[in-house]
Structures are given as structure tokens and as C-alpha cells.
Scaffold this motif. Structure first.
Motif, PDB file in Angstrom:
ATOM      1  N   GLY A   1       5.993   7.127 -28.399  1.00 38.90           N
ATOM      2  CA  GLY A   1       4.803   7.823 -27.925  1.00 38.90           C
ATOM      3  C   GLY A   1       3.861   6.990 -27.092  1.00 38.90           C
ATOM      4  O   GLY A   1       2.727   7.389 -26.854  1.00 38.90           O
ATOM      5  N   HIS A   2       4.315   5.822 -26.625  1.00 38.52           N
ATOM      6  CA  HIS A   2       3.375   4.955 -25.914  1.00 38.52           C
ATOM      7  C   HIS A   2       3.163   5.371 -24.470  1.00 38.52           C
ATOM      8  O   HIS A   2       2.235   4.896 -23.827  1.00 38.52           O
ATOM      9  CB  HIS A   2       3.844   3.503 -25.972  1.00 38.52           C
ATOM     10  N   ASP A   3       4.009   6.232 -23.935  1.00 38.31           N
ATOM     11  CA  ASP A   3       3.831   6.666 -22.548  1.00 38.31           C
ATOM     12  C   ASP A   3       2.745   7.724 -22.461  1.00 38.31           C
ATOM     13  O   ASP A   3       3.015   8.897 -22.247  1.00 38.31           O
ATOM     14  CB  ASP A   3       5.144   7.224 -21.982  1.00 38.31           C
ATOM     15  N   TRP A   4       1.513   7.268 -22.673  1.00 39.58           N
ATOM     16  CA  TRP A   4       0.387   8.196 -22.590  1.00 39.58           C
ATOM     17  C   TRP A   4       0.447   8.934 -21.283  1.00 39.58           C
ATOM     18  O   TRP A   4       0.717   8.357 -20.236  1.00 39.58           O
ATOM     19  CB  TRP A   4      -0.917   7.418 -22.697  1.00 39.58           C
ATOM     20  N   ARG A   5       0.151  10.219 -21.337  1.00 43.26           N
ATOM     21  CA  ARG A   5       0.400  11.110 -20.213  1.00 43.26           C
ATOM     22  C   ARG A   5      -0.322  10.685 -18.947  1.00 43.26           C
ATOM     23  O   ARG A   5       0.109  10.995 -17.841  1.00 43.26           O
ATOM     24  CB  ARG A   5      -0.027  12.534 -20.591  1.00 43.26           C
ATOM     25  N   ILE A   6      -1.413   9.944 -19.073  1.00 42.41           N
ATOM     26  CA  ILE A   6      -2.241   9.674 -17.901  1.00 42.41           C
ATOM     27  C   ILE A   6      -2.099   8.226 -17.439  1.00 42.41           C
ATOM     28  O   ILE A   6      -1.337   7.923 -16.528  1.00 42.41           O
ATOM     29  CB  ILE A   6      -3.713  10.009 -18.211  1.00 42.41           C
ATOM     30  N   SER A   7      -2.792   7.307 -18.089  1.00 38.57           N
ATOM     31  CA  SER A   7      -2.870   5.945 -17.564  1.00 38.57           C
ATOM     32  C   SER A   7      -1.543   5.199 -17.620  1.00 38.57           C
ATOM     33  O   SER A   7      -1.165   4.506 -16.670  1.00 38.57           O
ATOM     34  CB  SER A   7      -3.939   5.152 -18.323  1.00 38.57           C
ATOM     35  N   HIS A   8      -0.824   5.327 -18.723  1.00 38.18           N
ATOM     36  CA  HIS A   8       0.388   4.524 -18.849  1.00 38.18           C
ATOM     37  C   HIS A   8       1.519   5.056 -17.980  1.00 38.18           C
ATOM     38  O   HIS A   8       2.423   4.314 -17.604  1.00 38.18           O
ATOM     39  CB  HIS A   8       0.832   4.456 -20.307  1.00 38.18           C
ATOM     40  N   ARG A   9       1.456   6.322 -17.661  1.00 39.55           N
ATOM     41  CA  ARG A   9       2.441   6.866 -16.726  1.00 39.55           C
ATOM     42  C   ARG A   9       2.265   6.216 -15.356  1.00 39.55           C
ATOM     43  O   ARG A   9       3.241   5.960 -14.646  1.00 39.55           O
ATOM     44  CB  ARG A   9       2.278   8.381 -16.619  1.00 39.55           C
ATOM     45  N   ILE A  10       1.007   5.932 -15.005  1.00 35.30           N
ATOM     46  CA  ILE A  10       0.737   5.238 -13.744  1.00 35.30           C
ATOM     47  C   ILE A  10       1.365   3.853 -13.771  1.00 35.30           C
ATOM     48  O   ILE A  10       1.919   3.376 -12.777  1.00 35.30           O
ATOM     49  CB  ILE A  10      -0.786   5.141 -13.509  1.00 35.30           C
ATOM     50  N   HIS A  11       1.294   3.205 -14.933  1.00 33.29           N
ATOM     51  CA  HIS A  11       1.895   1.877 -15.072  1.00 33.29           C
ATOM     52  C   HIS A  11       3.398   1.927 -14.814  1.00 33.29           C
ATOM     53  O   HIS A  11       3.936   1.110 -14.059  1.00 33.29           O
ATOM     54  CB  HIS A  11       1.613   1.333 -16.477  1.00 33.29           C
ATOM     55  N   HIS A  12       4.078   2.872 -15.416  1.00 28.54           N
ATOM     56  CA  HIS A  12       5.525   2.936 -15.248  1.00 28.54           C
ATOM     57  C   HIS A  12       5.926   3.348 -13.836  1.00 28.54           C
ATOM     58  O   HIS A  12       7.011   3.000 -13.372  1.00 28.54           O
ATOM     59  CB  HIS A  12       6.129   3.900 -16.272  1.00 28.54           C
ATOM     60  N   ALA A  13       5.058   4.068 -13.171  1.00 29.67           N
ATOM     61  CA  ALA A  13       5.358   4.471 -11.795  1.00 29.67           C
ATOM     62  C   ALA A  13       5.055   3.358 -10.791  1.00 29.67           C
ATOM     63  O   ALA A  13       5.547   3.392  -9.661  1.00 29.67           O
ATOM     64  CB  ALA A  13       4.562   5.718 -11.429  1.00 29.67           C
ATOM     65  N   ASN A  14       4.255   2.368 -11.219  1.00 28.52           N
ATOM     66  CA  ASN A  14       3.846   1.300 -10.296  1.00 28.52           C
ATOM     67  C   ASN A  14       3.963  -0.071 -10.958  1.00 28.52           C
ATOM     68  O   ASN A  14       3.095  -0.930 -10.787  1.00 28.52           O
ATOM     69  CB  ASN A  14       2.398   1.517  -9.845  1.00 28.52           C
ATOM     70  N   HIS A  15       5.037  -0.268 -11.698  1.00 22.30           N
ATOM     71  CA  HIS A  15       5.163  -1.481 -12.505  1.00 22.30           C
ATOM     72  C   HIS A  15       5.072  -2.748 -11.659  1.00 22.30           C
ATOM     73  O   HIS A  15       5.786  -2.905 -10.668  1.00 22.30           O
ATOM     74  CB  HIS A  15       6.495  -1.466 -13.260  1.00 22.30           C
ATOM     75  N   ALA A  16       4.152  -3.650 -12.063  1.00 24.91           N
ATOM     76  CA  ALA A  16       3.952  -4.956 -11.423  1.00 24.91           C
ATOM     77  C   ALA A  16       3.405  -4.853 -10.003  1.00 24.91           C
ATOM     78  O   ALA A  16       3.421  -5.833  -9.259  1.00 24.91           O
ATOM     79  CB  ALA A  16       5.237  -5.783 -11.431  1.00 24.91           C
ATOM     80  N   HIS A  17       2.905  -3.682  -9.626  1.00 21.55           N
ATOM     81  CA  HIS A  17       2.282  -3.532  -8.316  1.00 21.55           C
ATOM     82  C   HIS A  17       0.897  -4.182  -8.361  1.00 21.55           C
ATOM     83  O   HIS A  17       0.092  -3.892  -9.245  1.00 21.55           O
ATOM     84  CB  HIS A  17       2.160  -2.046  -7.961  1.00 21.55           C
ATOM     85  N   VAL A  18       0.622  -5.064  -7.415  1.00 24.39           N
ATOM     86  CA  VAL A  18      -0.612  -5.846  -7.448  1.00 24.39           C
ATOM     87  C   VAL A  18      -1.853  -4.966  -7.437  1.00 24.39           C
ATOM     88  O   VAL A  18      -2.866  -5.291  -8.061  1.00 24.39           O
ATOM     89  CB  VAL A  18      -0.647  -6.832  -6.259  1.00 24.39           C
ATOM     90  N   GLU A  19      -1.801  -3.839  -6.749  1.00 22.92           N
ATOM     91  CA  GLU A  19      -2.984  -2.999  -6.622  1.00 22.92           C
ATOM     92  C   GLU A  19      -2.939  -1.743  -7.488  1.00 22.92           C
ATOM     93  O   GLU A  19      -3.965  -1.305  -8.000  1.00 22.92           O
ATOM     94  CB  GLU A  19      -3.166  -2.585  -5.156  1.00 22.92           C
ATOM     95  N   ASN A  20      -1.757  -1.163  -7.661  1.00 20.97           N
ATOM     96  CA  ASN A  20      -1.687   0.162  -8.280  1.00 20.97           C
ATOM     97  C   ASN A  20      -1.277   0.175  -9.746  1.00 20.97           C
ATOM     98  O   ASN A  20      -1.429   1.200 -10.411  1.00 20.97           O
ATOM     99  CB  ASN A  20      -0.715   1.053  -7.492  1.00 20.97           C
TER     100      ASN A  20
END
Length: 215
Positions: A88-107
Motif C-alpha cells: 500500500g505504499h504507492d499513495w495515489r498522489i505524491s508517491h505515484r509521481i515518484h515512480h513516474a519520475n524516479h531519480a529525476h532531478v527536478e520532478n
């Protein structure tokens, strides 16, 4: 021979900033087809298995109640907490952004590489808290509460810059669930003793934080 192999053979230094010699579609194509088949019954079977292991470990640790056994329990249970965490750690909002932009310096949202300028601008206490053991074990709750350098925002406040107005009730419900969990842990601590709570939950939780953040 791909570009990396060719450059290695020619003695050229690998350029870490260069695009990889493959496309995302190539990675996807290399994954066997059966890995893309969704099987909720099989998935729930793994959940039940993990819960059985969690409670079995609790039973063994409590029954033996030995300081020789506890460290093994902390490590084993910490990895099992990690197994439950990923459900359940893939919170629908903020953490989804993380997985979509993993290690991106800005995003990226949570694991954004820190620029040299930002790092040098950190106060000494922030550097110590972030990079000196054992303080990184507390980074996860700190991040949820206030964000991280260069990316501020609390996961518990609906008006946080992490969210838009339509996220309000999702954030409120999530915060309520977290408060209920904290209250439950406090009640268990008073009922069974805080040392027991630390052994059974607190220290395995620390292991799970390290396991999930550093693996």
C-alpha cells in the motif's frame, strides 16, 4: 556489440550522462509475458502468507523472550514489515509521481538527487540528520511530515503544495488512518508495556525503514 561494450573495448570512459543504448520498449519486451498477467487470488495468497509469517514470528519471539532471539526477530520481522509496506505504499498522489519520475532531478517526489548547490546550502544539522547513522532511520516519517530539502510539503495537510483541492478528503482520510494507528500503538504500549512494543514493533519498524529505503 552495443555502445557500452564498444567503448569499454576501446578504453573510453563511460559517459554516465549519455542516453542508454536501449529504449523502454526494449526493457518491456524482455519481460516474459506471464509476468504481465494479473492474478488477484495469487496476490492475496502472498498477502495471507506474509501475515501468517508476521504473526508466527511474533508468537515465536514472545514465547522464547530471549535477548539472543530478539535481534533475529527484529531483522526478520523488519523485512516482513517491508513486504507488507510495498502493498500500500504507492499513495495515489505524491508517491505515484515518484515512480513516474524516479531519480529525476527536478520532478521526482521523494528520491530526487540533490544538487551540489542545494547540498552546500543545507545546515549542518540537516546534513547530519540525512547522512549520519542512525538518523536516516527516521527520515521516512520526517519526509511525510515536512517533505525534504528543495521539495517541501506535508502528506498530512490537505492544503499542502503536494496536493490539489480535489485531493482534500483523500488526504484527510489518510491522516485519520495514521492517527488511529498511532493511537493503537500507544494503547498497546500501555497495555503490554513499552519495552514489548519497542521489541515487537518499534525496532522491526526501524529495520523496515532501512530495508525499504536502502535496498
Amino acid at each position: 556489440m552495443n555502445r557500452i561494450e564498444r567503448e569499454n573495448r576501446e578504453g573510453k570512459e563511460f559517459d554516465h550522462g549519455a542516453p542508454p543504448p536501449f529504449k523502454l520498449a526494449d526493457v518491456r519486451a524482455a519481460i516474459p509475458e506471464h509476468c504481465w498477467v494479473k492474478d488477484p487470488w495469487k496476490s492475496m495468497g502472498y498477502v495471507v502468507r506474509d501475515l501468517v509469517v508476521v504473526f508466527a514470528l511474533i508468537g515465536i519471539a514472545v514465547s522464547l523472550d530471549s535477548w539472543f532471539v530478539w535481534p533475529f526477530y527484529w531483522f526478520a520481522q523488519g523485512t516482513m514489515f517491508g513486504a507488507l509496506f510495498v502493498i500500500g505504499h504507492d499513495w495515489r498522489i505524491s508517491h505515484r509521481i515518484h515512480h513516474a519520475n524516479h531519480a529525476h532531478v527536478e520532478n521526482d517526489e521523494s528520491w530526487r538527487p540533490m544538487t551540489e548547490t542545494l547540498y552546500k546550502g543545507l545546515p549542518n544539522w540537516a546534513r547530519m540528520f540525512r547522512y549520519t547513522a542512525p538518523f536516516p532511520l527516521f527520515v521516512a516519517p520526517y519526509y511525510l511530515a515536512v517533505g525534504e530539502p528543495g521539495k517541501k510539503g506535508s502528506h498530512f495537510i490537505p492544503k499542502s503544495e503536494l496536493f490539489v483541492p480535489s485531493d482534500k478528503w483523500d488526504v484527510i482520510s489518510s491522516t485519520i488512518y495514521c492517527c488511529v494507528m498511532v493511537a493503537l500503538l500507544a494503547a498497546l504500549g500501555f497495555a503490554f508495556g513499552h519495552v514489548h512494543l519497542l521489541n515487537l514493533y518499534g525496532l522491526p519498524y526501524m529495520v523496515s525503514i532501512h530495508y525499504n529505503c536502502c535496498y
